[in-house]
Design a protein around this motif. Structure first.
Motif, PDB file in Angstrom:
ATOM      1  N   TYR A 150       0.828  -1.200   0.000  1.00 30.68           N
ATOM      2  CA  TYR A 150       0.000   0.000   0.000  1.00 30.68           C
ATOM      3  C   TYR A 150       0.866   1.255   0.000  1.00 30.68           C
ATOM      4  CZ  TYR A 150      -4.092  -2.795   1.346  1.00 30.68           C
ATOM      5  OH  TYR A 150      -5.113  -3.701   1.385  1.00 30.68           O
ATOM      6  N   MET A 151       0.377   2.302  -0.661  1.00 31.25           N
ATOM      7  CA  MET A 151       0.937   3.649  -0.571  1.00 31.25           C
ATOM      8  C   MET A 151      -0.173   4.533  -0.017  1.00 31.25           C
ATOM      9  SD  MET A 151       2.954   4.321  -4.094  1.00 31.25           S
ATOM     10  CE  MET A 151       4.236   5.424  -3.604  1.00 31.25           C
ATOM     11  N   ILE A 152       0.071   5.123   1.124  1.00 28.36           N
ATOM     12  CA  ILE A 152      -0.938   5.967   1.764  1.00 28.36           C
ATOM     13  C   ILE A 152      -0.933   7.331   1.092  1.00 28.36           C
ATOM     14  CG2 ILE A 152      -1.654   7.060   3.924  1.00 28.36           C
ATOM     15  CD1 ILE A 152      -0.231   4.655   5.345  1.00 28.36           C
ATOM     16  N   GLU A 153      -2.081   7.736   0.594  1.00 24.22           N
ATOM     17  CA  GLU A 153      -2.227   9.041  -0.060  1.00 24.22           C
ATOM     18  C   GLU A 153      -2.724  10.096   0.918  1.00 24.22           C
ATOM     19  OE1 GLU A 153      -1.357   9.794  -3.193  1.00 24.22           O
ATOM     20  OE2 GLU A 153      -0.736   7.746  -3.613  1.00 24.22           O
ATOM     21  N   ALA A 154      -3.705   9.748   1.762  1.00 24.48           N
ATOM     22  CA  ALA A 154      -4.281  10.715   2.701  1.00 24.48           C
ATOM     23  C   ALA A 154      -4.927   9.976   3.868  1.00 24.48           C
ATOM     24  CB  ALA A 154      -5.326  11.571   1.997  1.00 24.48           C
ATOM     25  N   VAL A 155      -4.888  10.625   5.033  1.00 21.69           N
ATOM     26  CA  VAL A 155      -5.583  10.131   6.224  1.00 21.69           C
ATOM     27  C   VAL A 155      -6.431  11.296   6.723  1.00 21.69           C
ATOM     28  CG1 VAL A 155      -5.310   9.230   8.573  1.00 21.69           C
ATOM     29  CG2 VAL A 155      -3.684   8.560   6.799  1.00 21.69           C
ATOM     30  N   GLN A 156      -7.672  10.995   7.122  1.00 22.01           N
ATOM     31  CA  GLN A 156      -8.584  12.060   7.554  1.00 22.01           C
ATOM     32  C   GLN A 156      -9.436  11.600   8.720  1.00 22.01           C
ATOM     33  OE1 GLN A 156     -10.861  12.754   3.989  1.00 22.01           O
ATOM     34  NE2 GLN A 156     -12.155  10.971   4.293  1.00 22.01           N
ATOM     35  N   LYS A 157     -10.106  12.551   9.363  1.00 16.34           N
ATOM     36  CA  LYS A 157     -10.992  12.239  10.476  1.00 16.34           C
ATOM     37  C   LYS A 157     -12.307  11.641  10.000  1.00 16.34           C
ATOM     38  CE  LYS A 157     -11.000  15.215  14.070  1.00 16.34           C
ATOM     39  NZ  LYS A 157     -11.122  16.512  14.757  1.00 16.34           N
ATOM     40  N   GLY A 158     -12.783  12.059   8.847  1.00 17.41           N
ATOM     41  CA  GLY A 158     -14.076  11.605   8.341  1.00 17.41           C
ATOM     42  C   GLY A 158     -13.988  10.250   7.660  1.00 17.41           C
ATOM     43  N   PHE A 159     -15.151   9.742   7.310  1.00 17.09           N
ATOM     44  CA  PHE A 159     -15.254   8.441   6.630  1.00 17.09           C
ATOM     45  C   PHE A 159     -14.986   8.600   5.148  1.00 17.09           C
ATOM     46  CE2 PHE A 159     -17.834   5.422   4.212  1.00 17.09           C
ATOM     47  CZ  PHE A 159     -17.406   4.225   4.747  1.00 17.09           C
TER      48      PHE A 159
END
Length: 183
Positions: free
Chosen positions: A102-111
């Motif tokens: 996996y390559m993580i593009e973005a992490v956020q609080k929302g779903f």
């Protein structure tokens, strides 16, 4: 204490699994009395008060309210203990993402919590939407829609009837398989 928690959790979906456990109780559990310890042994009466203070649960030790609690020891690549919550799952996935393809593009609080790309073939990557949960069934209990998520990354998979179009990545199983390779 269980009754106070039931009142607190009433009507809150995120606590439904805990309330269900409280309702079920422990099978064949004998309540502590002034004359017994958690193993059911009779104690001399002068030790009874001491026993109830120092053996409040089946583990034999009281929880200190001003201290963090930890998961079981695992000592995996600098992470000393198993996750005990969703944030631990996020951290562990971040440690393993590249190795898992996996390559993580973005992490956020929302779903959903994370947008990533994963390698599907040599030179080919595809976008996936990831939701992190400590236990897989928390996805259902939190009321997430079954659309908008491709992968649930969790520590423990405990949702056998999950929607089949959502892949489950159980990190506890991944750690067990990788632990033998650790140097």
């Amino acid at each position: 204490m269980p009754e106070a928690f039931r009142k607190f959790a009433k009507g809150k979906r995120e606590w439904a699994d805990v309330v269900a456990l409280l309702a079920a109780g422990a099978p064949n559990e004998k309540p502590l009395t002034a004359g017994t310890n958690p193993q059911g042994w009779r104690l001399p009466s002068r030790q009874a008060h001491h026993a109830l203070q120092h053996w409040p649960g089946r583990t034999g030790h009281a929880t200190l309210r001003d201290r963090a609690t930890y998961g079981n020891p695992m000592d995996f690549r600098g992470m000393r203990h198993e996750p005990v919550n969703e944030q631990g799952v996020v951290l562990l996935f971040g440690m393993l993402a590249k190795e898992l393809g996996y390559m993580i593009e973005a992490v956020q609080k929302g779903f959903p919590d994370c947008e990533a790309k994963r390698q599907i073939a040599s030179g080919r990557w595809q976008r996936v939407r990831i939701e992190f949960e400590f236990e897989s069934r928390n996805f259902r209990d939190h009321g997430h829609p079954t659309t908008g998520c491709d992968v649930i990354v969790c520590w423990r998979h405990n949702w056998p009837d999950h929607p089949k179009h959502i892949e489950i990545l159980e990190l506890a199983s991944v750690i067990k398989s990788l632990a033998g390779e650790q140097v």
